[in-house]
Design an enzyme around this catalytic site. Structure first.
Site, PDB file in Angstrom:
ATOM      1  N   HIS A  76      -1.567   5.792   2.413  1.00 37.43           N
ATOM      2  CA  HIS A  76      -0.396   5.059   1.929  1.00 37.43           C
ATOM      3  C   HIS A  76      -0.422   4.991   0.413  1.00 37.43           C
ATOM      4  CE1 HIS A  76      -2.535   1.213   0.999  1.00 37.43           C
ATOM      5  NE2 HIS A  76      -3.288   1.535   2.031  1.00 37.43           N
ATOM      6  N   ASP A  78       1.657   2.951  -1.262  1.00 31.83           N
ATOM      7  CA  ASP A  78       2.086   1.625  -1.712  1.00 31.83           C
ATOM      8  C   ASP A  78       0.882   0.736  -1.997  1.00 31.83           C
ATOM      9  OD1 ASP A  78       1.695   1.660   1.161  1.00 31.83           O
ATOM     10  OD2 ASP A  78       2.492  -0.375   1.216  1.00 31.83           O
ATOM     11  N   ASP A 107      -7.515   1.109  -3.160  1.00 36.90           N
ATOM     12  CA  ASP A 107      -6.672   0.968  -1.975  1.00 36.90           C
ATOM     13  C   ASP A 107      -5.242   1.399  -2.265  1.00 36.90           C
ATOM     14  OD1 ASP A 107      -5.834   0.301   0.554  1.00 36.90           O
ATOM     15  OD2 ASP A 107      -5.831  -1.859   0.211  1.00 36.90           O
ATOM     16  N   GLU A 143       2.460   0.567   4.124  1.00 33.44           N
ATOM     17  CA  GLU A 143       1.308   0.175   4.933  1.00 33.44           C
ATOM     18  C   GLU A 143       0.929  -1.260   4.646  1.00 33.44           C
ATOM     19  OE1 GLU A 143      -2.974  -0.341   6.072  1.00 33.44           O
ATOM     20  OE2 GLU A 143      -2.006  -0.619   4.144  1.00 33.44           O
ATOM     21  N   GLU A 144       1.087  -1.655   3.390  1.00 35.11           N
ATOM     22  CA  GLU A 144       0.753  -3.024   2.998  1.00 35.11           C
ATOM     23  C   GLU A 144       1.816  -4.017   3.464  1.00 35.11           C
ATOM     24  OE1 GLU A 144      -2.027  -3.663   1.990  1.00 35.11           O
ATOM     25  OE2 GLU A 144      -2.842  -2.065   0.747  1.00 35.11           O
TER      26      GLU A 144
END
Length: 392
Positions: A76, A78, A107, A143-144
Site C-alpha cells: 500500500h 497510502d 510503513d 490500506e490504512e
C-alpha cells in the site's frame, strides 16, 4: 537503487486515500525496462470512491499463461497522517549516514521501493525472452483506511479476469530489529463483539424494585475479561477476549442503570470462531437477560512453513544475512488476509516496524538494501526453479 526511489515516494504526501502521482513514477520506471519483443504487459488502473489501485502484470510474450506460475508483490502506498513535532519534514525524505526519515519509510514505501527495484533488476539482468513465470505488482492507496476498495476490491477484479496470483509477498514491515528476523506466515482473525445486559432502572434507595445489570454481571466478569478461549497451537497464540469498553448508567449516584454495554474484541486462532465464542459466553451468562452481537472482521490464515515460498525466503535470509527468521502470526490484520482468502500462498516480509505510525518515522539504509537483495535473490531462485519445473 531503492534509496532514491524511496525518497521520491516519500515526497508524495499520500495520506489515505490519496495517491499523489506515485503510480506514474512506478509505471515510468517499469515501462522503461520492458522489452516489448519478449514481454507482454497488462495494466489495470482503477479508481473507486477516491481509492486508486494499480495492477501491473509481466508475462512472456505469447506464452500459454494458464501453465505459468503467477507471483505477485503487493503493498500500500497510502500513509497515516503525520502529526506535529517532527525533527525533519515528514514528506522530504531526509537522509543521513544511517537513515532515511519520513512518513511511510517503514510503513510501507520502504518495502515497495525494495520490490519495485528488485523487479527492475530482473528486467535489466535476466533474459526476458525465456521468462518462465508471470510476475505482477499490486498496489493500493487504501490500506490504512477502511480497505473496502483497495486490495480486497482488486482481487475480486482479478478473479473475474482469471488473473489471481498463485503466491505473493506483501512487503509489510514485519521485522523486529533487522530486516529478515521475522516473517509473517499468517495472521490471527479478528472478531468484534457487543454484549448488552438488560436491567430495570430505579431509585438507588429501593434496590428491591430495581434490576441492576452491573450487579448481574459482577460475579461473571472475571470469566470474560481477558480470558483465553483456546490453547492456541504451534503457530497461533491462544484466542483472547479483550474488553475495550464498558458503559452503564447516567453518571449519577441515585439511579440504577437500565442496561450495561460491553464492547470487546477477540484476536482468534483457527481454534475459535463466532460459534465457539457465542457458546462460551452463553455458558457463562446462563439465564441472564442479555443481547450478544458478534461480527467477524477477518479470518485467521496460515501459509505452511514447508511451502516453497517460506522455505525459499528462509534459506535466502539464512545464507545472506546469517540469521534464522522467526515465523510468526502475531500482530494486527493486514491485506495479506485478502490473498489468503483466495487460496494464495502469502508471506509478509519487510523492514523493522519500531517507528511505524510514529513521529520521526525512519528506516535504516542497511535494512532497505538488505530487503532489496532478499527480493532479488528470491526472484532469481523462483525463476530458476520454474525453469527446472518446466523441463520435467
Amino acid at each position: 537503487m531503492p534509496l532514491s526511489l524511496l525518497q521520491e515516494l516519500i515526497k508524495r504526501p499520500s495520506i489515505t486515500p490519496q495517491e499523489c502521482g506515485i503510480y506514474e513514477i512506478i509505471l515510468n520506471k517499469l515501462n522503461s525496462l520492458i522489452q516489448k519483443e519478449h514481454i507482454d504487459t497488462f495494466i489495470i488502473e482503477q479508481e473507486k470512491e477516491g481509492v486508486k489501485n494499480l495492477f501491473y502484470l509481466i508475462a512472456p510474450k505469447g506464452a500459454d499463461k494458464s501453465n505459468l506460475h503467477h507471483f505477485c508483490f503487493a503493498g500500500h502506498i497510502d500513509v497515516v497522517p503525520t502529526g506535529e513535532g517532527w525533527e525533519f519534514e515528514p514528506f522530504c525524505g531526509t537522509q543521513d549516514e544511517k537513515y532515511i526519515y519520513g512518513r511511510g519509510t517503514q510503513d510501507m514505501k520502504g518495502g515497495i521501493s525494495a520490490f519495485i527495484c528488485a523487479v527492475c533488476n530482473i528486467l535489466e539482468s535476466h533474459n526476458t525472452s525465456s521468462l518462465p513465470i508471470m510476475l505482477s505488482i499490486l498496489l493500493t492507496s487504501d490500506e490504512e483506511g477502511e480497505g473496502i476498495y483497495g486490495t480486497k476490491f482488486m482481487l475480486e477484479e482479478l478473479k473475474k479476469r482469471d488473473l489471481l496470483p498463485h503466491s505473493c509477498i506483501v512487503a509489510e514491515p514485519t521485522s523486529i530489529n533487522h530486516t529478515g528476523d521475522m516473517l509473517k506466515i499468517g495472521r490471527r482473525g479478528s472478531i468484534n463483539g457487543t454484549l448488552i445486559i438488560e436491567g430495570k432502572q430505579g431509585h438507588v434507595a429501593y434496590p428491591q424494585k430495581c434490576i441492576n445489570p452491573i450487579e448481574l454481571l459482577g460475579s461473571k466478569l472475571g470469566a470474560l475479561a481477558g480470558i483465553e478461549l483456546d490453547n492456541g497451537d504451534s503457530h497461533f497464540a491462544p484466542s483472547k477476549l479483550v474488553i475495550t469498553d464498558i458503559r452503564s448508567g447516567m453518571e449519577v449516584v441515585n439511579v440504577t442503570p437500565q442496561n450495561l454495554k460491553i464492547m470487546f474484541n477477540v484476536r482468534n486462532s483457527p481454534l475459535s470462531n463466532e460459534d465457539s465464542i457465542r457458546s462460551y459466553i452463553t455458558s457463562i451468562l446462563g439465564s441472564l437477560p442479555y443481547e450478544l452481537t458478534l461480527k467477524t472482521n477477518s479470518l485467521p490464515f496460515i501459509t505452511a512453513d514447508d511451502s516453497e515460498i517460506v522455505k525459499s525466503l528462509c534459506a535466502i535470509i539464512e545464507r545472506t544475512l546469517g540469521i534464522t527468521p522467526q515465523l510468526s502470526t502475531s500482530g494486527g490484520t493486514s491485506d495479506a488476509r485478502f490473498f489468503a482468502s483466495y487460496g494464495v500462498n502469502v508471506v509478509e516480509i519487510g523492514v523493522p516496524n519500531d517507528r511505524i505510525h510514529a513521529i520521526n518515522e525512519r528506516v535504516s539504509i542497511s535494512d532497505i538494501l538488505a530487503l532489496h537483495d532478499i527480493f532479488v535473490e528470491f526472484l532469481q531462485l523462483f525463476i530458476k526453479n520454474a525453469k527446472i519445473e518446466n523441463l520435467k
